[in-house]
Design a protein around this motif. Structure first.
Motif, PDB file in Angstrom:
ATOM      1  N   VAL A  52       0.855  -1.193   0.000  1.00  0.00           N
ATOM      2  CA  VAL A  52       0.000   0.000   0.000  1.00  0.00           C
ATOM      3  C   VAL A  52       0.889   1.241   0.000  1.00  0.00           C
ATOM      4  CG1 VAL A  52      -1.788   1.259   1.274  1.00  0.00           C
ATOM      5  CG2 VAL A  52      -1.798  -1.221   1.261  1.00  0.00           C
ATOM      6  N   CYS A  53       2.025   1.113   0.679  1.00  0.00           N
ATOM      7  CA  CYS A  53       2.961   2.233   0.781  1.00  0.00           C
ATOM      8  C   CYS A  53       3.294   2.801  -0.600  1.00  0.00           C
ATOM      9  CB  CYS A  53       4.245   1.779   1.457  1.00  0.00           C
ATOM     10  SG  CYS A  53       4.009   0.695   2.865  1.00  0.00           S
ATOM     11  N   ASN A  60       4.459   8.834   4.052  1.00  0.00           N
ATOM     12  CA  ASN A  60       5.251   8.380   5.202  1.00  0.00           C
ATOM     13  C   ASN A  60       6.249   7.293   4.838  1.00  0.00           C
ATOM     14  OD1 ASN A  60       3.644  10.039   6.811  1.00  0.00           O
ATOM     15  ND2 ASN A  60       2.126   8.427   7.030  1.00  0.00           N
ATOM     16  N   ILE A  61       6.376   6.982   3.561  1.00  0.00           N
ATOM     17  CA  ILE A  61       7.133   5.796   3.164  1.00  0.00           C
ATOM     18  C   ILE A  61       8.584   5.810   3.646  1.00  0.00           C
ATOM     19  CG2 ILE A  61       7.812   6.612   0.857  1.00  0.00           C
ATOM     20  CD1 ILE A  61       7.123   3.721  -0.126  1.00  0.00           C
ATOM     21  N   ALA A  70       6.243  -2.051   6.582  1.00  0.00           N
ATOM     22  CA  ALA A  70       5.568  -1.886   5.292  1.00  0.00           C
ATOM     23  C   ALA A  70       4.199  -2.554   5.392  1.00  0.00           C
ATOM     24  CB  ALA A  70       6.377  -2.530   4.164  1.00  0.00           C
ATOM     25  N   THR A  71       3.248  -2.057   4.633  1.00  0.00           N
ATOM     26  CA  THR A  71       1.918  -2.666   4.614  1.00  0.00           C
ATOM     27  C   THR A  71       1.715  -3.327   3.259  1.00  0.00           C
ATOM     28  OG1 THR A  71       1.108  -0.956   6.104  1.00  0.00           O
ATOM     29  CG2 THR A  71      -0.548  -2.219   4.916  1.00  0.00           C
TER      30      THR A  71
HETATM   31  S1  SF4 Z   1       3.086   1.438   6.546  1.00  0.00           S
HETATM   32 FE1  SF4 Z   1       3.700   3.603   6.556  1.00  0.00          FE
HETATM   33  S2  SF4 Z   1       4.275   4.035   4.420  1.00  0.00           S
HETATM   34 FE2  SF4 Z   1       3.079   2.135   4.413  1.00  0.00          FE
HETATM   35  S3  SF4 Z   1       0.975   2.807   4.048  1.00  0.00           S
HETATM   36 FE3  SF4 Z   1       1.215   2.680   6.264  1.00  0.00          FE
HETATM   37  S4  SF4 Z   1       1.819   4.783   6.892  1.00  0.00           S
HETATM   38 FE4  SF4 Z   1       2.128   4.616   4.669  1.00  0.00          FE
END
Ligand code: SF4
Length: 111
Positions: A52-53, A60-61, A70-71
């Motif tokens: 998703v990042c 926010n990556i 990481a998502t």
């Molecule tokens: S893990 Fe961090 S970078 Fe990835 S989608 Fe969620 S907030 Fe964004």
């Protein structure tokens, strides 16, 4: 060259124009150029995984990936919804990858 001023909507003509205020400094994410960010990026990209990042262009990556967070997005890179605030591609999903769960498990082990 003269700039044309767009006429206001009749309902708003009597209201004052509200200029966009300056955003506070903390609202901007900082770019973090850390080794861990590139380790996470390498693992994700070499494993051919979808996050998703990346798909949502999350601001926010660099912060998350620098902490090796990481998502993952499962079942492909396409979402069937079309939320206006989200940058993930919308459409009919592609064929499922039967090895996706194994790829994610292996990627998590590497980090
Ligand atoms: S893990 Fe961090 S970078 Fe990835 S989608 Fe969620 S907030 Fe964004």
């Amino acid at each position: 060259m003269t700039q044309k001023i767009k006429p206001r909507h009749p309902e708003k003509i009597k209201n004052p124009i509200n200029p966009i205020k300056k955003k506070p400094n903390w609202i901007r994410s900082k770019l973090i150029n850390s080794r861990e960010f590139f380790v996470t990026k390498t693992v994700v990209n070499k494993s051919n995984l979808v996050t998703v990042c990346q798909e949502a262009n999350c601001p926010n990556i660099t912060e998350c990936w620098s902490k090796r967070h990481a998502t993952f997005m499962i079942m492909g890179d396409t979402c069937t919804r079309a939320c206006a605030f989200c940058d993930v591609k919308t459409g009919k999903p592609e064929k499922l990858d039967p090895f996706e769960d194994i790829k994610i498990a292996n990627a998590v082990k590497k980090t």
